[in-house]
Design a protein around this motif. Structure first.
Motif, PDB file in Angstrom:
ATOM      1  N   ARG A   1       5.391   2.033  -2.991  1.00  0.00           N
ATOM      2  CA  ARG A   1       4.491   2.176  -1.851  1.00  0.00           C
ATOM      3  C   ARG A   1       3.490   3.307  -2.087  1.00  0.00           C
ATOM      4  O   ARG A   1       2.315   3.202  -1.704  1.00  0.00           O
ATOM      5  CB  ARG A   1       5.287   2.443  -0.578  1.00  0.00           C
TER       6      ARG A   1
ATOM      7  N   ARG B   1      -2.820   6.789   4.718  1.00  0.00           N
ATOM      8  CA  ARG B   1      -1.749   6.651   3.742  1.00  0.00           C
ATOM      9  C   ARG B   1      -0.445   6.262   4.429  1.00  0.00           C
ATOM     10  O   ARG B   1       0.319   5.437   3.921  1.00  0.00           O
ATOM     11  CB  ARG B   1      -1.585   7.981   2.978  1.00  0.00           C
TER      12      ARG B   1
ATOM     13  N   ALA C   1      -0.444   2.871  -2.029  1.00  0.00           N
ATOM     14  CA  ALA C   1      -1.280   3.673  -1.132  1.00  0.00           C
ATOM     15  C   ALA C   1      -2.397   4.358  -1.906  1.00  0.00           C
ATOM     16  O   ALA C   1      -3.561   4.358  -1.478  1.00  0.00           O
ATOM     17  CB  ALA C   1      -0.425   4.706  -0.406  1.00  0.00           C
TER      18      ALA C   1
ATOM     19  N   ILE D   1       0.210   2.511   4.921  1.00  0.00           N
ATOM     20  CA  ILE D   1       0.675   1.769   3.740  1.00  0.00           C
ATOM     21  C   ILE D   1       2.147   2.075   3.471  1.00  0.00           C
ATOM     22  O   ILE D   1       2.929   1.203   3.054  1.00  0.00           O
ATOM     23  CB  ILE D   1      -0.158   2.130   2.497  1.00  0.00           C
ATOM     24  N   LEU D   2       2.554   3.308   3.723  1.00  0.00           N
ATOM     25  CA  LEU D   2       3.934   3.721   3.448  1.00  0.00           C
ATOM     26  C   LEU D   2       4.925   3.136   4.443  1.00  0.00           C
ATOM     27  O   LEU D   2       6.124   3.034   4.130  1.00  0.00           O
ATOM     28  CB  LEU D   2       4.031   5.259   3.464  1.00  0.00           C
TER      29      LEU D   2
ATOM     30  N   LEU E   1      -6.318   3.163  -1.122  1.00  0.00           N
ATOM     31  CA  LEU E   1      -7.118   4.191  -0.454  1.00  0.00           C
ATOM     32  C   LEU E   1      -8.334   4.586  -1.285  1.00  0.00           C
ATOM     33  O   LEU E   1      -9.413   4.837  -0.743  1.00  0.00           O
ATOM     34  CB  LEU E   1      -6.263   5.420  -0.149  1.00  0.00           C
TER      35      LEU E   1
END
Length: 228
Positions: A161, A217, A165, A220-221, A169
Motif C-alpha cells: 500500500r 496518502r 500510495a 490509499i493506505l 500521489l
C-alpha cells in the motif's frame, strides 16, 4: 379436442425449452451490462441522445437503439457527425465523447504535465466522461498501473500500500492542478505472484473524490484493497 390439447402441450414445452436456452444469456447480459437486453439498448441510446442535445445540438442520432460492443463492454450510438459510447465506471454510467475528451486533455496540458519531472513508470490513463444529464461538467478519472522489479522481495500488504500510495500521489500531483480528479485508481502487480499463483494477479485501490476533495496518502493506505 385431443388435437387441441396436444397442440397446447407442444406450445408450452416449446416455450419452456426456449426460456431454458435463453435464460443463461439474459442473466449474463444483466450481470455484465447492468441492464437486460433491449431495455439496456434503449436506455443507453436515450442517455447518449440526452448528452448530445447539450454538447452537440447539431447532431442527430441515426437510431433509437444503441449497439453493444461485447469486447469493450460498452454501448455505442452513431450520430450524423460522430459516435458516442456509454459505459459503466465502478457503478457510474458515463457518456464517452472522444472528440471532447481529446480537446479537454489538450487544453489542460495533461500530456506534458504527466511527463513533467520525468516519464512515469508503468501505464497511466487520464480520461474524461460526462453524465447524460450534464454535458458541461466532465467526470475525470485517473488510473495508474505499475509492477515490481524482477526479483524484488514480496511486500507485505502494508508495504505494498505504501508503494501504491507513493506511485499514484506522484502522478496525481502532476495533473490535479489542471482539473479536479473525481476518481483515482492504482493497480500493482508483483512479479513473484505470477509464479506463486499460477497466473497474473493485480492488487488495486480505488478512491472516489467528492467535489473539492484532494487525494491523500491516508486514503490509499486505508481504502479497500481488491485482488483480481
Amino acid at each position: 379436442m385431443k388435437k387441441r390439447s396436444g397442440g397446447a402441450l407442444f406450445t408450452v414445452v416449446a416455450v419452456l425449452f426456449a426460456v431454458i436456452l435463453i435464460a443463461p444469456f439474459l442473466i449474463y447480459a444483466v450481470l455484465r451490462m447492468g441492464w437486460p437486453p433491449l431495455i439496456g439498448n434503449l436506455t443507453a441510446a436515450q442517455a447518449m441522445r440526452s448528452y448530445a442535445a447539450g454538447a452537440h445540438p447539431e447532431w442527430e442520432a441515426k437510431s433509437v437503439w444503441a449497439g453493444y460492443n461485447l469486447v469493450n463492454d460498452e454501448y455505442f450510438l452513431d450520430f450524423t457527425y460522430g459516435t458516442l459510447t456509454y459505459d459503466r465506471n465502478n457503478g457510474l454510467w458515463l457518456v464517452r465523447d472522444e472528440r471532447r475528451e481529446n480537446a479537454l486533455r489538450s487544453d489542460l496540458g495533461v500530456g506534458w504535465r504527466l511527463k513533467e519531472g520525468g516519464e512515469p513508470s508503468g501505464d497511466v490513463r487520464w480520461s474524461a466522461g460526462w453524465r447524460s444529464g450534464d454535458s458541461e461538467t466532465p467526470y475525470i478519472t485517473l488510473r495508474a498501473d505499475f509492477r515490481s522489479g524482477q526479483g524484488d522481495p514480496v511486500p507485505t500488504e502494508e508495504e505494498m500500500r505504501a508503494l501504491m500510495a507513493d506511485h499514484i500521489l506522484e502522478i496525481y500531483n502532476r495533473v490535479a492542478p489542471a482539473a479536479a480528479v473525481d476518481q483515482v485508481s492504482v493497480f500493482y502487480f508483483h512479479h513473484a505472484a505470477d509464479h506463486e499463483k499460477g497466473g497474473i494477479q493485480w492488487n488495486s485501490v480505488t478512491v472516489d473524490l467528492p467535489e473539492g476533495t484532494a487525494l491523500t496518502r491516508e486514503q490509499i493506505l486505508t481504502a479497500p484493497l481488491k485482488t483480481s
